[in-house]
Design a protein around this motif. Structure first.
Motif, PDB file in Angstrom:
ATOM      1  N   LYS A  62       0.840  -1.209   0.000  1.00 27.28           N
ATOM      2  CA  LYS A  62       0.000   0.000   0.000  1.00 27.28           C
ATOM      3  C   LYS A  62       0.871   1.254   0.000  1.00 27.28           C
ATOM      4  O   LYS A  62       1.941   1.291   0.624  1.00 27.28           O
ATOM      5  N   TRP A  63       0.401   2.311  -0.648  1.00 24.21           N
ATOM      6  CA  TRP A  63       1.178   3.545  -0.737  1.00 24.21           C
ATOM      7  C   TRP A  63       1.409   4.174   0.622  1.00 24.21           C
ATOM      8  O   TRP A  63       2.375   4.901   0.826  1.00 24.21           O
ATOM      9  N   TRP A  64       0.551   3.908   1.590  1.00 26.91           N
ATOM     10  CA  TRP A  64       0.656   4.523   2.912  1.00 26.91           C
ATOM     11  C   TRP A  64       1.408   3.654   3.922  1.00 26.91           C
ATOM     12  O   TRP A  64       1.622   4.070   5.042  1.00 26.91           O
ATOM     13  N   ASP A  65       1.809   2.451   3.531  1.00 26.28           N
ATOM     14  CA  ASP A  65       2.494   1.540   4.449  1.00 26.28           C
ATOM     15  C   ASP A  65       3.972   1.950   4.590  1.00 26.28           C
ATOM     16  O   ASP A  65       4.699   1.957   3.596  1.00 26.28           O
ATOM     17  N   PRO A  66       4.419   2.301   5.797  1.00 23.86           N
ATOM     18  CA  PRO A  66       5.791   2.795   5.960  1.00 23.86           C
ATOM     19  C   PRO A  66       6.869   1.743   5.703  1.00 23.86           C
ATOM     20  O   PRO A  66       8.022   2.101   5.464  1.00 23.86           O
ATOM     21  N   ILE A  67       6.526   0.476   5.720  1.00 23.39           N
ATOM     22  CA  ILE A  67       7.516  -0.583   5.470  1.00 23.39           C
ATOM     23  C   ILE A  67       7.430  -1.080   4.039  1.00 23.39           C
ATOM     24  O   ILE A  67       8.409  -1.083   3.299  1.00 23.39           O
ATOM     25  N   TYR A  68       6.248  -1.512   3.616  1.00 16.59           N
ATOM     26  CA  TYR A  68       6.112  -2.155   2.308  1.00 16.59           C
ATOM     27  C   TYR A  68       5.976  -1.186   1.138  1.00 16.59           C
ATOM     28  O   TYR A  68       6.130  -1.587  -0.010  1.00 16.59           O
ATOM     29  N   TYR A  69       5.726   0.086   1.397  1.00 15.22           N
ATOM     30  CA  TYR A  69       5.593   1.057   0.318  1.00 15.22           C
ATOM     31  C   TYR A  69       6.801   1.025  -0.619  1.00 15.22           C
ATOM     32  O   TYR A  69       6.668   1.149  -1.832  1.00 15.22           O
ATOM     33  N   TYR A  71       8.626  -1.232  -1.743  1.00 16.40           N
ATOM     34  CA  TYR A  71       8.705  -2.339  -2.693  1.00 16.40           C
ATOM     35  C   TYR A  71       7.662  -2.227  -3.809  1.00 16.40           C
ATOM     36  O   TYR A  71       7.739  -2.935  -4.803  1.00 16.40           O
ATOM     37  N   ARG A  72       6.708  -1.347  -3.621  1.00 18.25           N
ATOM     38  CA  ARG A  72       5.609  -1.154  -4.576  1.00 18.25           C
ATOM     39  C   ARG A  72       6.159  -0.732  -5.938  1.00 18.25           C
ATOM     40  O   ARG A  72       6.941   0.213  -6.046  1.00 18.25           O
ATOM     41  N   ASN A  73       5.759  -1.445  -6.982  1.00 15.46           N
ATOM     42  CA  ASN A  73       6.183  -1.140  -8.359  1.00 15.46           C
ATOM     43  C   ASN A  73       7.699  -1.108  -8.528  1.00 15.46           C
ATOM     44  O   ASN A  73       8.222  -0.335  -9.339  1.00 15.46           O
ATOM     45  N   ASP A  74       8.420  -1.944  -7.778  1.00 17.45           N
ATOM     46  CA  ASP A  74       9.881  -1.923  -7.880  1.00 17.45           C
ATOM     47  C   ASP A  74      10.502  -3.312  -7.991  1.00 17.45           C
ATOM     48  O   ASP A  74      11.710  -3.454  -7.935  1.00 17.45           O
ATOM     49  N   ILE A  75       9.712  -4.348  -8.145  1.00 17.76           N
ATOM     50  CA  ILE A  75      10.236  -5.717  -8.246  1.00 17.76           C
ATOM     51  C   ILE A  75      10.578  -6.026  -9.703  1.00 17.76           C
ATOM     52  O   ILE A  75       9.742  -5.866 -10.589  1.00 17.76           O
ATOM     53  N   GLU A  76      11.819  -6.487  -9.931  1.00 16.63           N
ATOM     54  CA  GLU A  76      12.261  -6.829 -11.281  1.00 16.63           C
ATOM     55  C   GLU A  76      12.621  -8.305 -11.432  1.00 16.63           C
ATOM     56  O   GLU A  76      12.709  -8.800 -12.558  1.00 16.63           O
ATOM     57  N   HIS A  77      12.860  -8.972 -10.323  1.00 21.10           N
ATOM     58  CA  HIS A  77      13.290 -10.376 -10.390  1.00 21.10           C
ATOM     59  C   HIS A  77      12.608 -11.153  -9.268  1.00 21.10           C
ATOM     60  O   HIS A  77      12.502 -10.662  -8.145  1.00 21.10           O
ATOM     61  N   VAL A  78      12.133 -12.368  -9.588  1.00 18.71           N
ATOM     62  CA  VAL A  78      11.465 -13.220  -8.612  1.00 18.71           C
ATOM     63  C   VAL A  78      12.125 -14.590  -8.617  1.00 18.71           C
ATOM     64  O   VAL A  78      12.291 -15.203  -9.671  1.00 18.71           O
ATOM     65  N   ASP A 116       8.351 -12.985 -21.969  1.00 15.76           N
ATOM     66  CA  ASP A 116       7.156 -12.363 -22.544  1.00 15.76           C
ATOM     67  C   ASP A 116       5.944 -12.417 -21.628  1.00 15.76           C
ATOM     68  O   ASP A 116       5.216 -11.436 -21.502  1.00 15.76           O
ATOM     69  N   GLU A 117       5.698 -13.549 -20.986  1.00 19.07           N
ATOM     70  CA  GLU A 117       4.480 -13.667 -20.182  1.00 19.07           C
ATOM     71  C   GLU A 117       4.530 -12.878 -18.873  1.00 19.07           C
ATOM     72  O   GLU A 117       3.496 -12.679 -18.233  1.00 19.07           O
ATOM     73  N   PHE A 118       5.712 -12.394 -18.485  1.00 18.56           N
ATOM     74  CA  PHE A 118       5.848 -11.655 -17.224  1.00 18.56           C
ATOM     75  C   PHE A 118       6.305 -10.207 -17.397  1.00 18.56           C
ATOM     76  O   PHE A 118       6.304  -9.446 -16.439  1.00 18.56           O
ATOM     77  N   GLU A 119       6.697  -9.813 -18.604  1.00 19.55           N
ATOM     78  CA  GLU A 119       7.324  -8.500 -18.798  1.00 19.55           C
ATOM     79  C   GLU A 119       6.426  -7.328 -18.404  1.00 19.55           C
ATOM     80  O   GLU A 119       6.915  -6.288 -17.980  1.00 19.55           O
ATOM     81  N   ASP A 120       5.111  -7.477 -18.514  1.00 14.30           N
ATOM     82  CA  ASP A 120       4.213  -6.384 -18.134  1.00 14.30           C
ATOM     83  C   ASP A 120       4.218  -6.135 -16.624  1.00 14.30           C
ATOM     84  O   ASP A 120       3.715  -5.109 -16.163  1.00 14.30           O
ATOM     85  N   PHE A 121       4.767  -7.059 -15.852  1.00 18.48           N
ATOM     86  CA  PHE A 121       4.795  -6.928 -14.395  1.00 18.48           C
ATOM     87  C   PHE A 121       6.140  -6.447 -13.874  1.00 18.48           C
ATOM     88  O   PHE A 121       6.324  -6.289 -12.670  1.00 18.48           O
ATOM     89  N   ASP A 122       7.088  -6.199 -14.778  1.00 18.93           N
ATOM     90  CA  ASP A 122       8.387  -5.658 -14.378  1.00 18.93           C
ATOM     91  C   ASP A 122       8.161  -4.270 -13.784  1.00 18.93           C
ATOM     92  O   ASP A 122       7.644  -3.377 -14.467  1.00 18.93           O
ATOM     93  N   GLU A 123       8.505  -4.112 -12.511  1.00 20.37           N
ATOM     94  CA  GLU A 123       8.299  -2.858 -11.782  1.00 20.37           C
ATOM     95  C   GLU A 123       6.827  -2.432 -11.777  1.00 20.37           C
ATOM     96  O   GLU A 123       6.523  -1.233 -11.818  1.00 20.37           O
ATOM     97  N   ALA A 124       5.901  -3.401 -11.728  1.00 21.42           N
ATOM     98  CA  ALA A 124       4.470  -3.077 -11.728  1.00 21.42           C
ATOM     99  C   ALA A 124       3.691  -3.896 -10.700  1.00 21.42           C
ATOM    100  O   ALA A 124       2.470  -3.867 -10.708  1.00 21.42           O
ATOM    101  N   ILE A 125       4.376  -4.609  -9.822  1.00 23.83           N
ATOM    102  CA  ILE A 125       3.697  -5.443  -8.835  1.00 23.83           C
ATOM    103  C   ILE A 125       3.358  -4.614  -7.601  1.00 23.83           C
ATOM    104  O   ILE A 125       4.224  -3.955  -7.032  1.00 23.83           O
TER     105      ILE A 125
END
Length: 134
Positions: A62-69, A71-78, A116-125
Motif C-alpha cells: 500500500k502507498w501509505w504503508d511505511p515498510i512495504y511502500y 517495494y511497490r512497483n519496484d520488483i524486477e526479479h522473482v 514475454d508472459e511476465f514483462e508487463d509486471f516488471d516494476e508493476a507489482i
C-alpha cells in the motif's frame, strides 16, 4: 602526440575495462531459496539490488504503508522455491491483472522483463500471494 599503436592499445584497454565492469555490476547472483521461504524478490535483474524474503501468505504494498511502500512497483526479479507458486498483482489489494510463477522440482529464477508472459509486471507489482505444496 600519441601514435596509432599506442591509441590502439588504449582502445583495447578501455574495451577490456568496460567488459569487466559490466560483468561485475550485472552478474547473476541468484542462489537457492531457503526452505523457510516461499520466494525472494529483488530490485534488479540477476538477483541484484535490494531483496525481500517472501513467506507463504499475502503482502499488499500500500502507498501509505511505511515498510512495504518501498517495494511497490519496484520488483524486477522473482526467485520461487521448488514446489511453490508466486502470484503478483498490478493492484495493491490482490486484484487487477495478475501473473503466476510456478516452480516445479527446482527453484525458478525469473527476470520479469526477460520473459514475454511476465514483462508487463516488471516494476508493476503492487501485491503478492505465495503458497507452497505440503
Amino acid at each position: 602526440m600519441i601514435g596509432s599503436s599506442m591509441m590502439f592499445k588504449l582502445t583495447i584497454l578501455c574495451v577490456c575495462v568496460a567488459a569487466v565492469s559490466a560483468s561485475i555490476f550485472s552478474s547473476n547472483k541468484c542462489v537457492r531459496v531457503p526452505d523457510n521461504l516461499c520466494a525472494v524478490v529483488y530490485d534488479d535483474g540477476g538477483c541484484n539490488g535490494w531483496k525481500l524474503d517472501i513467506q507463504e501468505g499475502e503482502i499488499m504494498f500500500k502507498w501509505w504503508d511505511p515498510i512495504y511502500y518501498w517495494y511497490r512497483n519496484d520488483i524486477e526479479h522473482v526467485s520461487v522455491r521448488a514446489g511453490c507458486s508466486f502470484t503478483g498483482f498490478d493492484d495493491s489489494s490482490l486484484n487487477g491483472e495478475s501473473m503466476t510463477i510456478r516452480a516445479g522440482n527446482k527453484d525458478r529464477h525469473v527476470e520479469l522483463n526477460n520473459e514475454d508472459e511476465f514483462e508487463d509486471f516488471d516494476e508493476a507489482i503492487q501485491s503478492i500471494a505465495c503458497s507452497c505444496r505440503r
